[in-house]
Design an enzyme around this catalytic site. Sequence first.
Site, PDB file in Angstrom:
ATOM      1  N   ASP A 145      24.957 -49.921 -12.168  1.00  0.00           N
ATOM      2  CA  ASP A 145      26.005 -50.187 -13.160  1.00  0.00           C
ATOM      3  C   ASP A 145      26.486 -51.644 -13.102  1.00  0.00           C
ATOM      4  OD1 ASP A 145      27.727 -49.409 -15.182  1.00  0.00           O
ATOM      5  OD2 ASP A 145      28.472 -47.667 -14.111  1.00  0.00           O
ATOM      6  N   ASP A 202      29.404 -46.786 -23.269  1.00  0.00           N
ATOM      7  CA  ASP A 202      29.220 -45.373 -22.926  1.00  0.00           C
ATOM      8  C   ASP A 202      29.255 -44.462 -24.149  1.00  0.00           C
ATOM      9  OD1 ASP A 202      29.315 -46.448 -20.449  1.00  0.00           O
ATOM     10  OD2 ASP A 202      30.865 -45.112 -19.667  1.00  0.00           O
TER      11      ASP A 202
END
Length: 413
Positions: A145, A202
Amino acid sequence: MFVQKPNLLLGRTKRRKFMPLAQLPPMGWNSWNTFGWQINEKLIFEMADLMASQGYREAGYEYLVIDDCWSLRERGKDGRIVPDPEKFPHGMKAVADYVHSKGLKFGMYSCAGVRTCAGYPGSYDHEFVDAQTFADWGVDFLKYDFCNFPQSGNCKARYLTMSMALKATGREILFSACNWGMEEPGEWMRAIGAHMYRSTGDIMDNFVSFTDIVKSQLNKLCMSGNHCFNDMDMLTVGMEGKGNVGLGKVCSYEEYRLQFVLWCLCGVPLMMGADLRTLAPEYRALMLNPALLRINQDAECRPPYIVRRDSVCIPNPDDAQAPWAHPADTAFVLLRHLTDNEFALFYANLSDADAEVHCEMADMGLPVTGGVALDMTDVFSGEHLGPQKDSFNPHIKAHDCRLFLCHLVKDNA
Ligand code: GLA
């Protein structure tokens, strides 16, 4: 005396240990969309059981991935990340062993920044020790990430560092980079060794979120292909409004089908995000649909050709002056070349009203003068429509799509 040099090429061939990873879009399940921080060993074991017993593994869903929130908040005295003993009382090696015992591969999560998005230790400046820790546990896949990345840091260089750190372990680990599309990842992720790269923010469990993702990526899929795929995020199919990225409002079956078809057509990784323990049978059947998976996993890995991308025409009953509306970016016709001279042809109506989506065959490379028609079979109904020429203009419900498998036939009429 003449000394023959060692044959370097031959030596290299002999030493080959790894199979090429991510030949086709990776498939699996990830904990984040439904469970967020609420993960533990029991849950992961249950998912592994279901992936093995309910046909997912056989269909190709091989990676079971634990996302953020698996560790303690601080590293141990030895500098290594420590699994949370309440969530994972037997440690991560035991989880990996269990997942492997089910014939699956095991994925974990870390972050290129100093902390993960949920505030756990990140791998910035710890890349080599963390990669080795993952390898020691038997990890086969690392999602990486981008939260809390130092302002002075160099994004590309740090993704390269983790890629090198994974390779240096000597273990075959799929590198799933997740920098949300920063710095045009399609231009360099392949070069730094990533096998897939998240290219957007997201996903949330609704129609607008997943269609926005597709709209933002359609023109970039030309950079996605064998061994390094554009990752449009984990699927929300079947979440039905519940869970970590659920928003309470339930998508219709047709909306979830649209999402899954788009992910298949775009040839991107298929990481399921729903709770497999409670997933409704129709969504299990959808995500196991052999025709759709065959399109996603097509060996040539071509992006779809955009035949049409504009507006449907829908009634506008509230405005007498303008009885018709043309909402932007709602009409899509996509044609994907598959192996064996086969084609997937997709029509979608992303507007909020039912509409006809028109398309001339000439825009698919088939002018009438060519004497060639497209023989079409509806993937959802199984109906064989036979050869189509001139144009094909299906009526499509709001937020719905049609999908056809096609091949070329001589048109003697
Ligand atoms: C980011 C990622 C998500 C998920 C969370 C975890 O938002 O994009 O996919 O991994 O972090 O905190």
